[in-house]
Scaffold this motif. Sequence first.
Motif, PDB file in Angstrom:
ATOM      1  N   TRP A  54       0.718  -1.118   0.037  1.00 55.41           N
ATOM      2  CA  TRP A  54      -0.002   0.105   0.081  1.00 55.41           C
ATOM      3  C   TRP A  54       0.777   1.357  -0.134  1.00 55.41           C
ATOM      4  N   ASP A  55       1.947   1.261   0.634  1.00 58.87           N
ATOM      5  CA  ASP A  55       3.124   2.252   0.482  1.00 58.87           C
ATOM      6  C   ASP A  55       3.080   2.853  -0.867  1.00 58.87           C
ATOM      7  N   GLY A  56       2.937   2.197  -1.898  1.00 53.15           N
ATOM      8  CA  GLY A  56       3.271   2.472  -3.482  1.00 53.15           C
ATOM      9  C   GLY A  56       1.914   3.259  -3.830  1.00 53.15           C
ATOM     10  N   TYR A  57       1.057   3.235  -3.149  1.00 53.45           N
ATOM     11  CA  TYR A  57      -0.223   3.935  -3.695  1.00 53.45           C
ATOM     12  C   TYR A  57      -0.008   5.456  -3.938  1.00 53.45           C
ATOM     13  N   LYS A  58      -0.204   6.047  -4.979  1.00 57.38           N
ATOM     14  CA  LYS A  58      -0.312   7.380  -5.310  1.00 57.38           C
ATOM     15  C   LYS A  58      -1.335   7.789  -6.075  1.00 57.38           C
ATOM     16  N   GLU A  59      -2.379   8.680  -5.868  1.00 55.31           N
ATOM     17  CA  GLU A  59      -3.179   9.181  -6.592  1.00 55.31           C
ATOM     18  C   GLU A  59      -2.886   9.583  -8.007  1.00 55.31           C
ATOM     19  N   ASN A  60      -3.550   9.629  -9.101  1.00 55.18           N
ATOM     20  CA  ASN A  60      -3.025  10.516 -10.132  1.00 55.18           C
ATOM     21  C   ASN A  60      -4.137  10.823 -10.926  1.00 55.18           C
ATOM     22  N   GLN A  61      -5.159  11.380 -10.157  1.00 55.41           N
ATOM     23  CA  GLN A  61      -6.596  11.843 -10.538  1.00 55.41           C
ATOM     24  C   GLN A  61      -6.748  13.346 -10.817  1.00 55.41           C
ATOM     25  N   THR A  62      -5.878  13.877  -9.848  1.00 51.39           N
ATOM     26  CA  THR A  62      -5.749  15.473  -9.763  1.00 51.39           C
ATOM     27  C   THR A  62      -5.518  15.969 -11.211  1.00 51.39           C
ATOM     28  N   GLY A  63      -6.168  16.970 -11.728  1.00 50.97           N
ATOM     29  CA  GLY A  63      -6.209  17.671 -13.037  1.00 50.97           C
ATOM     30  C   GLY A  63      -6.365  16.820 -14.144  1.00 50.97           C
ATOM     31  N   THR A  64      -7.186  15.718 -13.968  1.00 48.83           N
ATOM     32  CA  THR A  64      -7.408  14.700 -15.252  1.00 48.83           C
ATOM     33  C   THR A  64      -7.809  15.295 -16.484  1.00 48.83           C
ATOM     34  N   LEU A  65      -8.778  16.386 -16.251  1.00 45.17           N
ATOM     35  CA  LEU A  65      -9.473  16.947 -17.347  1.00 45.17           C
ATOM     36  C   LEU A  65      -8.273  17.959 -17.876  1.00 45.17           C
ATOM     37  N   GLN A  66      -7.761  18.634 -17.005  1.00 46.73           N
ATOM     38  CA  GLN A  66      -6.698  19.452 -17.642  1.00 46.73           C
ATOM     39  C   GLN A  66      -5.451  18.866 -18.466  1.00 46.73           C
ATOM     40  N   ARG A  67      -5.085  17.646 -17.980  1.00 46.93           N
ATOM     41  CA  ARG A  67      -4.146  16.826 -18.710  1.00 46.93           C
ATOM     42  C   ARG A  67      -5.053  16.421 -20.199  1.00 46.93           C
ATOM     43  N   ILE A  68      -6.058  16.190 -20.236  1.00 46.37           N
ATOM     44  CA  ILE A  68      -6.710  15.841 -21.498  1.00 46.37           C
ATOM     45  C   ILE A  68      -6.785  16.929 -22.483  1.00 46.37           C
ATOM     46  N   ILE A  69      -7.049  18.078 -21.983  1.00 47.79           N
ATOM     47  CA  ILE A  69      -7.086  19.273 -22.881  1.00 47.79           C
ATOM     48  C   ILE A  69      -5.876  19.574 -23.453  1.00 47.79           C
ATOM     49  N   ASP A  70      -4.720  19.487 -22.428  1.00 50.97           N
ATOM     50  CA  ASP A  70      -3.375  19.872 -22.742  1.00 50.97           C
ATOM     51  C   ASP A  70      -2.772  18.995 -23.792  1.00 50.97           C
ATOM     52  N   ALA A  71      -3.325  17.464 -23.992  1.00 51.36           N
ATOM     53  CA  ALA A  71      -2.778  16.595 -24.918  1.00 51.36           C
ATOM     54  C   ALA A  71      -3.549  16.657 -26.283  1.00 51.36           C
ATOM     55  N   ALA A  72      -4.753  17.462 -26.313  1.00 56.62           N
ATOM     56  CA  ALA A  72      -5.754  17.229 -27.479  1.00 56.62           C
ATOM     57  C   ALA A  72      -5.129  17.437 -28.794  1.00 56.62           C
ATOM     58  N   GLY A  73      -3.969  18.654 -28.753  1.00 55.13           N
ATOM     59  CA  GLY A  73      -3.413  18.854 -30.078  1.00 55.13           C
ATOM     60  C   GLY A  73      -4.483  19.298 -31.151  1.00 55.13           C
ATOM     61  N   GLY A  74      -5.498  19.980 -30.670  1.00 57.88           N
ATOM     62  CA  GLY A  74      -6.341  20.533 -31.593  1.00 57.88           C
ATOM     63  C   GLY A  74      -7.541  19.548 -32.172  1.00 57.88           C
ATOM     64  N   LEU A  75      -7.311  18.397 -31.647  1.00 62.19           N
ATOM     65  CA  LEU A  75      -8.481  17.435 -32.019  1.00 62.19           C
ATOM     66  C   LEU A  75      -9.719  17.606 -31.161  1.00 62.19           C
ATOM     67  N   LYS A  76     -10.928  17.571 -32.012  1.00 65.09           N
ATOM     68  CA  LYS A  76     -12.127  17.622 -31.476  1.00 65.09           C
ATOM     69  C   LYS A  76     -12.446  16.449 -30.412  1.00 65.09           C
ATOM     70  N   THR A  77     -12.703  16.643 -29.176  1.00 67.02           N
ATOM     71  CA  THR A  77     -12.612  15.856 -27.989  1.00 67.02           C
ATOM     72  C   THR A  77     -13.806  16.016 -27.064  1.00 67.02           C
ATOM     73  N   ALA A  78     -14.333  14.894 -26.771  1.00 69.15           N
ATOM     74  CA  ALA A  78     -15.423  14.546 -25.839  1.00 69.15           C
ATOM     75  C   ALA A  78     -15.104  14.019 -24.614  1.00 69.15           C
ATOM     76  N   VAL A  79     -15.400  13.976 -23.436  1.00 69.76           N
ATOM     77  CA  VAL A  79     -14.987  13.346 -22.257  1.00 69.76           C
ATOM     78  C   VAL A  79     -16.261  12.914 -21.394  1.00 69.76           C
ATOM     79  N   ILE A  80     -16.447  11.852 -21.300  1.00 72.79           N
ATOM     80  CA  ILE A  80     -17.612  11.477 -20.274  1.00 72.79           C
ATOM     81  C   ILE A  80     -16.986  11.222 -19.100  1.00 72.79           C
ATOM     82  N   VAL A  81     -17.662  12.161 -18.039  1.00 70.36           N
ATOM     83  CA  VAL A  81     -17.110  12.059 -16.651  1.00 70.36           C
ATOM     84  C   VAL A  81     -18.313  11.165 -15.983  1.00 70.36           C
ATOM     85  N   GLY A  82     -18.062   9.988 -15.488  1.00 66.66           N
ATOM     86  CA  GLY A  82     -19.079   9.356 -14.888  1.00 66.66           C
ATOM     87  C   GLY A  82     -19.047   9.447 -13.404  1.00 66.66           C
TER      88      GLY A  82
END
Length: 745
Positions: free
Chosen positions: A377-405
Amino acid sequence: MIDIWFKNDLLNIYDRHSVAVFIDESGDAEFLLKTNRGEFTIHQANSVLEELHVKYLIEKAQPSDERFLIYTRLKKDELQFIREYCETCGCLEIRYLQNYIKDKVHQTLNLNINLTKEELIAAAKVSVGKDRTYWIDLSHKGAAEIFDLNKELLPFVHDPDTYSKEKYDAQLRETFYRKVNELLGQDYLLKPATTLAGEVVKAMLDGLAEGNCNKTLESAYKNWLDSVSYRGSFNEYLDSYTLSSELDIWNVSIDHPFRKVDERWLAEIGKNLLDKASIPFTLAKLLQRNQSRQAKALDILFWNDVIALLEFDSKDIIYLSSFSECVEFYKKHFFKLDTAIRNLYEEFLNKKELLEPFQELYKEHLSVFLDKWFKYWDGYKENQTGTLQRIIDAAGGLKTAVIVGDGIAYEIADLVANKVKGSVNLKRDSILADIPSETENNMSRIYMDNGVTEADQSNREKYLAAQNPDVTMDFIRLDEVNEEARAGQFLICTYKDIDDMGEKLQQKALKYFPETIDFFADKISLLLASGYDKVYLITDHGFVLTGLLSEADKITISPKGEFEKAERYIRTEIKQTDLTPALIEAEKSYKQFGYLYFAKNINPFKTPGLYGFSHGGVSPQELVTPYFCWERSVAATGSLPVRIENKTDLKDVTGELFSIKIQADKGAGDLLSMDRKVYMVFFANKKQVNRSDIFIIQRGEQITKEYMFDGYPEIEVHLLDAATKQQLDRAVAKQNKDRDLGGLL
């Protein structure tokens, strides 16, 4: 085929005359009149008075183009008024129908048929509408081929009275009944059609229950379950059938329709789970049953889930040596057990005796895995923070949809992925959710990268938009998604049904999950077909199900100081030093609390609320969340490059009209880049206000189109591929009012 022979004989007469006489002394051939109804004008003449009347009608109608057929059972020598038609026109005389049949078969097919009179007449009646192969089969295989019981039995048992009366005359009906009785191995007795049909179905179901069903009956059974038209009647018969109390359940046909037998199998397997030697035999049987089309047609689908639990080998878990390996093992292997147990909960939650052994087996497998999960468990580290921002930054001009369930467990996302349609590339990845795995915390992490926990969804969206002022994005509910194009480069869709249903209905919500999975898959397919180059599926957290829960399963614990207890986590003001059982501790500030505590299993803390569907803990089911991305394949998007050429001019337009210049590249010269079908969509204030017709542009060509502002000071133009709806380019047309007024203002 007898209908063809009969018609040809008549046509030989009609080639020269308009009247033919058909003499049928026995009356056996009268059925032939129906085979050519509408082609000839038929008159019956079975007495002197009828003869006179028929002669009057025919003479009255002459001359005409009609062809008249006179049918009589009188002998030729007995005819008076129509005898002259026999002599001057033509006469077809069938004294003995069986002889007529034999002669025709021999003349046309060079075959000899050895059947009784009744069988020959029955065969002739059945041959109507069939070709020569019918008689060929009959000559080789005998009377058994008169009726194709593989085809006749099903419509007969579906509606015995109607089928018998409409399909057969009295003579043929008796012959058919005799063949059915012969199939059943019983003597013929005159009885109602419904009684005989019931005997057929009972023999069929008895044979399936005993594992020795007659092949013809078994074929009818399988066709029955495949039939849309007849399927409803099967359930009525099945509901009224009683299985023998002395039935050997392991001898039953693998394709049987008896759900009670499946449940008895399940009960026996559950009792013998500790007998490892019996597992291979059991699995072999279950694998066959799981592949049975008939079982699937009857919605007996749970064997796939039982097999998943029985086949799982927990020995592989001992080789895991890090937290990241545990995550990968969960994503590749263990999540399938979560699907299996969820399906079994849905199926058998109200049948404790059937479900309990398999729940225990699931928990045994899970316990072994969780030992490793929490060891590292000591190896656990969340990587959820800023998920949408990372998607936006990596889009490269492509039209993108994100479903946030909300509450889409990894196993649910995998089922969604298997149902998405279209030519797309899928990348299955995952995100480790923040703790505690509950909506307010995790949604804040997804939308915001500043570590703040925000309770209001609209504020989270405002934060994301403010962080990206140069990016156009739309925020909508997933159920609002349709084929209509939207202005923004990014579309953020939210959907909370799984979490809402789970928290309100607990495990009663399980029956709605398949419908929700289909809904997600349909919306993802629709987004990909509506011009989005990428579609992501992410979520705030997963969930666990408690299934059958006893008081002993609930974790009773009393923290010191002020605390807040939820089903899957506890917040405390002060650090706890002597909690029993041992819990996972995390330092995290929230309101007045400074510490979080979690159980090392999926059991709930004892709380006043409902149990069943929950989240907030640190199990892989709650923390390993989907980060799935569907991207349209190169084959779907590769074509002639087309762009809007005059973007600069469009930024400063004088007057009501603006021109758009569409420029196609010279292309590579291959077939794919010769031309392209495109169209334009126009937006004002993020709402679609206009759409062009589809037009074709050739390579190297420039096309100019003119449009009006229609009262809008600014219009955003999207250039789309007509086939894929891929966005090829976009521009903004702005109307300059000052220049339009000559600078007077």
